[in-house]
Design a protein around this motif. Sequence first.
Motif, PDB file in Angstrom:
ATOM      1  N   GLN A  73       0.805  -1.217   0.000  1.00 47.53           N
ATOM      2  CA  GLN A  73       0.000   0.000   0.000  1.00 47.53           C
ATOM      3  C   GLN A  73       0.840   1.270   0.000  1.00 47.53           C
ATOM      4  OE1 GLN A  73      -2.699  -0.345   3.369  1.00 47.53           O
ATOM      5  NE2 GLN A  73      -3.197  -2.441   2.793  1.00 47.53           N
ATOM      6  N   ILE A 203      -5.837   2.713  -4.854  1.00 47.15           N
ATOM      7  CA  ILE A 203      -4.607   2.058  -5.323  1.00 47.15           C
ATOM      8  C   ILE A 203      -4.948   1.258  -6.574  1.00 47.15           C
ATOM      9  CG2 ILE A 203      -2.778   0.401  -4.777  1.00 47.15           C
ATOM     10  CD1 ILE A 203      -3.056   1.165  -1.859  1.00 47.15           C
ATOM     11  N   ASP A 204      -4.549   1.781  -7.726  1.00 43.43           N
ATOM     12  CA  ASP A 204      -4.806   1.077  -8.980  1.00 43.43           C
ATOM     13  C   ASP A 204      -3.568   0.276  -9.383  1.00 43.43           C
ATOM     14  OD1 ASP A 204      -3.022   2.997  -9.867  1.00 43.43           O
ATOM     15  OD2 ASP A 204      -4.480   4.072 -11.108  1.00 43.43           O
ATOM     16  N   ASP A 206      -1.286   0.804 -11.657  1.00 48.02           N
ATOM     17  CA  ASP A 206      -0.065   1.604 -11.807  1.00 48.02           C
ATOM     18  C   ASP A 206       0.558   1.928 -10.457  1.00 48.02           C
ATOM     19  OD1 ASP A 206      -0.234   1.591 -14.557  1.00 48.02           O
ATOM     20  OD2 ASP A 206      -1.237   3.535 -14.689  1.00 48.02           O
ATOM     21  N   THR A 207      -0.289   2.224  -9.477  1.00 47.42           N
ATOM     22  CA  THR A 207       0.220   2.531  -8.134  1.00 47.42           C
ATOM     23  C   THR A 207       0.848   1.295  -7.498  1.00 47.42           C
ATOM     24  OG1 THR A 207      -1.508   4.205  -7.872  1.00 47.42           O
ATOM     25  CG2 THR A 207      -0.395   3.451  -5.876  1.00 47.42           C
ATOM     26  N   ARG A 210       4.142   0.611  -9.011  1.00 48.49           N
ATOM     27  CA  ARG A 210       5.169   1.525  -8.506  1.00 48.49           C
ATOM     28  C   ARG A 210       5.663   1.076  -7.129  1.00 48.49           C
ATOM     29  NH1 ARG A 210       2.395   5.765  -8.724  1.00 48.49           N
ATOM     30  NH2 ARG A 210       1.926   6.179  -6.529  1.00 48.49           N
ATOM     31  N   HIS A 211       4.743   0.617  -6.286  1.00 46.83           N
ATOM     32  CA  HIS A 211       5.148   0.132  -4.964  1.00 46.83           C
ATOM     33  C   HIS A 211       6.007  -1.127  -5.088  1.00 46.83           C
ATOM     34  CE1 HIS A 211       1.406   2.291  -3.113  1.00 46.83           C
ATOM     35  NE2 HIS A 211       2.351   3.138  -3.481  1.00 46.83           N
TER      36      HIS A 211
END
Length: 393
Positions: A73, A203-204, A206-207, A210-211
């Motif tokens: 997250q 939180i999609d 792409d997010t 990135r995480h």
Amino acid sequence: MEYTWRWFGPDDPVTLGEIRQAGATGIVTALHEIPNGQVWPVEAIAERKRLIEAAGLTWSVVESVPVHEAIKQGLPEAGGYIDNYRRTLANLGECGIDVVCYNFMPVLDWTRTDLAWPLPGGGTALRFDQTAFAVFDLHLLERDGAQADYSEAEREAARRHFEALDDAARTSLIDTIIAGLPGTEEHYTLERFREALDAYRGIDADTLRRHLRQFLAAIVPAAEAAGIRLAIHPDDPPRELLGLPRVVSTAEDAQYVLDSAPSPANGLTFCTGSYGVREDNDLVVMAERFAPHVHFVHLRATRREPNPASFHEAGHLDGDVDMVGVISALVREQRRRRREVGQRLPMRPDHGHQLLDDLTRESRPGYPLIGRLKGLAELRGVELAVERLLPAV
């Protein structure tokens, strides 16, 4: 390849002695008793390793060191959990364990709706039924926004299915999905599950991607220092569920993982059952393309049903996976490793039907003794045949 077997520790109904008789030489396990996010102490790792070696086996692969939800997250406290992950890798390396499998699936690990689906010839299999899953999502969980994720026909089929279930069947479906399958470290009540889903609002894909990239940037150097090869497991099923993004489902996703932190320590768990659920994943092409980056192999076959969102666990040489083609690619890779780096390629027969004595003895869903013994024997036979038929090098 190195023949390994998943074992869930001293409480596993399948014993180390039985595993050795089945023909495996390596154990795939984890310290499941340690809560997610905490450091695995050297002493606990060493004690588990001693137990395995006393049975004449080796601890080949860790599956898994779970990734805390705070990391997925991107929460402020993620840094502390990443530090703990690094320390766990260092402790595993100190104990001589050099392959770690993990996954980056939000909230749920692998998911099924039926743990004992009857097979035509007897025995049972694991199954994911899209209609039953829609029943859970629409009528039991009652997730906000769920209606938009299903077609009118799917919603109607789910309504009819729901009305046909009695209270016991409804409770069983809930427990199957959220109470935790073998290897899952989190176990939820329905209310806690709703809260876990709510934490991913906003939180999609792409997010989450990135995480994952940030996690790899922090973890891969620690793995390099510890002499560990990381092997990310694909999503199971390999698509979005319950509005949750999933980002390790396709060949493009696997390439993203490798590109995010280029290193011999950053690699893949090649799970033919998970990737094979998607018709657009060509398993043989993927095996050939990613072979140098595969640190761990799960060999099983899934079969898509008339509703292509539904599938069940087929026999290891059946289903939608060209297992001969996949093993051929892996044998060629193992030959290359012997020549160039001397690196082993651990493989385990993943999941298995409950057969014969499995039907009356205690076992964990997907991990019976005889069903996996049969799968391992079949896979070893294919590997030997491929070895004999490929030109000598």
